[in-house]
Design an enzyme around this catalytic site. Structure first.
Site, PDB file in Angstrom:
ATOM      1  N   ASP A 102       0.927  -1.002  -0.087  1.00  0.00           N
ATOM      2  CA  ASP A 102      -0.060   0.016  -0.072  1.00  0.00           C
ATOM      3  C   ASP A 102       0.812   1.239   0.025  1.00  0.00           C
ATOM      4  O   ASP A 102       1.995   1.057   0.208  1.00  0.00           O
ATOM      5  CB  ASP A 102      -1.151  -0.060   1.317  1.00  0.00           C
ATOM      6  CG  ASP A 102      -0.339  -0.686   2.394  1.00  0.00           C
ATOM      7  OD1 ASP A 102       1.067  -0.615   2.677  1.00  0.00           O
ATOM      8  OD2 ASP A 102      -1.200  -0.886   3.450  1.00  0.00           O
TER       9      ASP A 102
ATOM     10  N   ASN B 298      -7.862  -3.399  14.534  1.00  0.00           N
ATOM     11  CA  ASN B 298      -8.859  -3.539  13.969  1.00  0.00           C
ATOM     12  C   ASN B 298      -9.118  -4.668  13.028  1.00  0.00           C
ATOM     13  O   ASN B 298     -10.258  -4.801  12.446  1.00  0.00           O
ATOM     14  CB  ASN B 298      -9.470  -2.089  13.436  1.00  0.00           C
ATOM     15  CG  ASN B 298      -8.830  -1.812  12.204  1.00  0.00           C
ATOM     16  OD1 ASN B 298      -8.173  -2.297  11.716  1.00  0.00           O
ATOM     17  ND2 ASN B 298      -9.235  -0.755  11.536  1.00  0.00           N
TER      18      ASN B 298
ATOM     19  N   GLU C 262      -9.637  -1.908   5.270  1.00  0.00           N
ATOM     20  CA  GLU C 262     -10.197  -1.618   6.605  1.00  0.00           C
ATOM     21  C   GLU C 262     -11.456  -2.560   6.750  1.00  0.00           C
ATOM     22  O   GLU C 262     -12.204  -3.021   5.695  1.00  0.00           O
ATOM     23  CB  GLU C 262     -10.602  -0.165   6.909  1.00  0.00           C
ATOM     24  CG  GLU C 262      -9.424   0.892   6.721  1.00  0.00           C
ATOM     25  CD  GLU C 262      -8.683   0.813   8.124  1.00  0.00           C
ATOM     26  OE1 GLU C 262      -8.386  -0.047   8.754  1.00  0.00           O
ATOM     27  OE2 GLU C 262      -8.038   1.815   8.117  1.00  0.00           O
TER      28      GLU C 262
HETATM   29  C1  F6R Z   1       1.350  -1.717   6.190  1.00  0.00           C
HETATM   30  C2  F6R Z   1      -0.111  -2.231   6.146  1.00  0.00           C
HETATM   31  C3  F6R Z   1      -0.962  -2.537   7.631  1.00  0.00           C
HETATM   32  C4  F6R Z   1      -0.038  -2.775   8.884  1.00  0.00           C
HETATM   33  C5  F6R Z   1      -0.808  -2.704  10.040  1.00  0.00           C
HETATM   34  C6  F6R Z   1       0.035  -3.035  11.302  1.00  0.00           C
HETATM   35  O1  F6R Z   1       1.981  -1.888   4.710  1.00  0.00           O
HETATM   36  O2  F6R Z   1      -0.442  -2.773   5.374  1.00  0.00           O
HETATM   37  O3  F6R Z   1      -1.765  -3.367   7.402  1.00  0.00           O
HETATM   38  O4  F6R Z   1       0.656  -3.876   8.617  1.00  0.00           O
HETATM   39  O5  F6R Z   1      -1.520  -1.448  10.160  1.00  0.00           O
HETATM   40  O6  F6R Z   1       1.048  -1.855  11.525  1.00  0.00           O
HETATM   41  P1  F6R Z   1       2.164  -2.013  12.335  1.00  0.00           P
HETATM   42  O7  F6R Z   1       2.953  -3.166  11.898  1.00  0.00           O
HETATM   43  O8  F6R Z   1       2.961  -0.833  12.439  1.00  0.00           O
HETATM   44  O9  F6R Z   1       1.393  -2.248  13.731  1.00  0.00           O
END
Ligand code: F6R
Length: 259
Positions: A66, A135, A142
């Site tokens: 992303d 979440n 999301e």
């Molecule tokens: C990042 C992504 C998100 C993260 C998720 C967890 O490329 O796709 O899904 O993997 O938000 O973020 P962290 O690892 O910072 O807790």
């Protein structure tokens, strides 16, 4: 699904790095799907050490999960910057083989279509590295995301913007939109490695692994994946009802059955 529960992030990262290096030795132009955020950093550090010790990743191709909309690639919080700093440089990947969705394109829908096309043209992702949001999001899919979605524009939830505000000067600076691979795109990867560390991920992990497959917990779509491996520390595993079974399965895993 395979659930591996160990004490430390480093042990889990080592296991995943072993599996990735084994694949790279077999197929030097392996395609990696690259997550950003805090969680994959131990894995990237482990792979960087192996590169320093002589493993050659120079033909490996990469597709980021992303990118924020509207952050220039040189912005320190853009995922282009993250991937350059934590992956491309330290692992010795060739920048021209590492791709991200173009969050600055004039036509974002066309950029999303181009990204899907580029992934398909590469032959598809071999190993998709994933974190998980508190979440239950994967990528920036999301809750409520279609389980068959493809790369597209998404609006970040305020929870995600708050979670990520720690990387920005203020909450107002966190972009509200992103381009993200869809859940259908992620499902197409041949192998999915999801990492989760810490008690704040425990509920999301339990819903993803043991809850119903539901758009309310996007990571639960991995229950439909042919080869998804969850690498979780004990805190992140704390709400799994079948954790004894997962640990017995891991302890009894035949040596020939590789990750
Ligand atoms: C990042 C992504 C998100 C993260 C998720 C967890 O490329 O796709 O899904 O993997 O938000 O973020 P962290 O690892 O910072 O807790």
């Amino acid at each position: 699904m395979e659930i591996i529960i160990l004490d430390t992030e480093e042990e889990l990262a080592r296991l995943a790095a072993d599996a990735i290096v084994r694949r790279v030795q077999r197929s030097p132009d392996l395609v990696l799907g690259l997550a950003t955020g805090s969680t994959p950093l131990p894995l990237y550090r482990d792979l960087a050490q192996r590169h320093a010790a002589g493993v050659n990743f120079s033909s490996v191709r990469g597709f980021a999960l992303d990118e924020y909309v509207g952050l220039p690639p040189e912005h320190t919080q853009s995922y282009a910057h993250y991937i350059a700093e934590n992956v491309t440089g330290p692992l010795g990947l060739r920048p021209e083989l590492v791709h991200l969705p173009d969050g600055n394109a004039d036509d974002l829908e066309e950029a999303a279509r181009r990204y899907e096309h580029a992934i398909r043209a590469s032959g598809g992702v071999d190993v998709q590295i994933l974190g998980i949001g508190a979440n239950g999001h994967i990528g920036f899919n999301e809750p409520g995301s279609s389980l068959l979605s493809r790369t597209r524009i998404k609006t970040l939830t305020s929870k995600t913007r708050h979670d990520n505000a720690r990387f920005f000067t203020s909450l107002d600076d966190v972009p509200s939109h992103c381009l993200t691979q869809g859940l259908g795109t992620i499902l197409d990867a041949r192998t999915a490695f999801l990492f989760a560390f810490g008690g704040h991920k425990a509920e999301a992990v339990a819903r993803a692994v043991e809850g119903p497959v539901s758009a309310s917990c996007p990571a639960s779509v991995l229950q439909l994946h042919q080869h998804a491996v969850f690498f979780v520390d004990r805190a992140a595993a704390a709400q799994l009802r079948r954790s004894d079974y997962y640990q017995e399965t891991w302890a009894a895993k035949p040596a020939w059955q590789l990750l």
